[in-house]
Design an enzyme around this catalytic site. Structure first.
Site, short mmCIF file in Angstrom:
data_model
loop_
_atom_site.label_atom_id
_atom_site.label_comp_id
_atom_site.label_asym_id
_atom_site.label_seq_id
_atom_site.Cartn_x
_atom_site.Cartn_y
_atom_site.Cartn_z
N ASP A 9 -13.61 -27.39 17.52
CA ASP A 9 -13.48 -26.18 16.86
C ASP A 9 -14.72 -27.61 15.78
O ASP A 9 -14.15 -28.22 15.63
CB ASP A 9 -12.58 -25.56 15.71
CG ASP A 9 -12.94 -24.92 15.28
OD1 ASP A 9 -13.92 -24.29 15.58
OD2 ASP A 9 -12.73 -24.91 13.91
N ILE A 10 -15.28 -26.34 15.15
CA ILE A 10 -16.10 -27.07 13.48
C ILE A 10 -15.38 -27.06 12.74
O ILE A 10 -15.60 -28.03 12.30
CB ILE A 10 -18.05 -26.33 13.86
CG1 ILE A 10 -18.50 -26.61 14.86
CG2 ILE A 10 -18.44 -27.44 12.59
CD1 ILE A 10 -19.60 -25.73 15.34
N ASP A 11 -15.39 -25.58 11.99
CA ASP A 11 -15.22 -25.61 10.73
C ASP A 11 -13.79 -25.98 10.36
O ASP A 11 -12.94 -24.86 11.19
CB ASP A 11 -15.94 -24.14 10.01
CG ASP A 11 -17.33 -23.70 9.94
OD1 ASP A 11 -18.12 -24.73 9.23
OD2 ASP A 11 -17.86 -23.56 10.88
N GLY A 44 -17.27 -20.47 16.59
CA GLY A 44 -17.45 -19.16 16.23
C GLY A 44 -19.04 -19.04 15.70
O GLY A 44 -19.34 -17.57 16.01
N LYS A 196 -12.60 -17.67 23.35
CA LYS A 196 -12.92 -19.61 23.68
C LYS A 196 -12.27 -19.86 25.07
O LYS A 196 -12.73 -21.26 25.99
CB LYS A 196 -12.48 -20.80 22.41
CG LYS A 196 -13.47 -20.19 21.41
CD LYS A 196 -13.17 -21.25 19.69
CE LYS A 196 -13.72 -20.98 18.83
NZ LYS A 196 -13.71 -21.91 17.79
#
Length: 269
Positions: A9-11, A44, A196
């Site tokens: 995931d990123i954030d 997302g 996901k």
């Protein structure tokens, strides 16, 4: 256990609180890639919101893949070829836009090309999202949205307003769509078949990787689906307490290079 695919995931996970990639995280990802491990950014965000990160991490080369829109879009990161693309219909948009007005929350729709809002007074979280993912904002009436290929819709507002709205969303909406809260001020809506987790399953099959050879690293509720399907679910120290209950491992925080720690501990050792 040999890990061949790592979904990240990123954030709140890959990036620090200052939206940066630490040198430790960069190096760990490069070492994993050098050992033919597929490191797959799974977010997302729309594709425009990850392009610079893919470049920075050298994850836009032949054999690299990226999952965006919470699983609504799976692409070859080098060529842009789409392996999976699941969109919402115009009727979906009309139903959700009407619901947002009834609930008193701001709402916008996202395509591959931009963020579209019917709120004449554009919500500050729409502006925040546009800045975060480097996408333009367009004001369009509901009637002007018929030809748009919408991948994701977001209800966005102050946390207390959004939480009140979420409590009043009819059950049939939960049955029809996948609704996930990715931030205190974001509720994301995609097709019921989109997550996901489903995107990772599809990509693993495409790459002939067994699910026993997969790991995912995340921090928020929109990561739950991928954490539930992989063999080694890892949650950040700064992650949602409810997610930590399903984690096999808790890694360090995003500000303490938790992704690097997880990769070195369970992929590269």
């Amino acid at each position: 256990m040999s890990i061949k695919l790592v979904a990240v995931d990123i954030d709140g996970t890959l990036l620090t609180s200052n939206k940066e990639i630490t040198p430790q995280v960069f190096e760990a990802i490069q070492e994993a890639k050098a050992q033919d491990v597929k490191v797959v950014i799974t977010t997302g965000r729309p594709i425009a919101g990850v392009t610079k990160l893919l470049e920075e991490l050298n994850l836009n080369q032949a054999g690299d893949y990226v999952i965006t829109f919470n699983g609504g879009l799976v692409q070859d990161a080098a060529t842009g070829q789409e392996l999976v693309k699941e969109t919402l219909t115009y009727d979906d948009y009309l139903d959700l836009e009407l619901l947002a007005r009834k609930l008193g929350v701001h709402m916008h729709a996202i395509t591959k090309d931009g963020i579209y809002t019917a709120n004449r007074n554009i919500g500050k979280y729409t502006v925040h999202e546009a800045t975060l993912v480097s996408m333009p904002i367009f004001y369009r009436t509901p009637e002007e949205m018929a030809d748009k290929e919408i991948v994701k819709i977001m209800f966005i507002d102050e946390p207390e307003i959004l939480d009140k709205a979420i409590a009043n969303i009819p059950q049939d909406l939960h049955d029809k769509y996948t609704l996930v809260k990715s931030q205190p001020f974001y509720l994301e809506v995609v097709n019921k078949t989109v997550s996901k987790g489903q995107a990772i399953i599809h990509l693993a099959q495409e790459l002939d990787i067994d699910m026993t050879e997969t790991m995912a690293i995340g921090d928020e509720e929109n990561d739950r689906a991928m954490l539930e399907v992989v063999a080694h679910p890892v949650v950040m120290e700064n992650g949602n307490p409810e997610l930590k209950k399903i984690a096999k491992t808790i890694t360090k925080s995003n500000d303490d290079s938790g992704v690097a720690h997880a990769i070195r501990e369970w992929v590269l050792n």
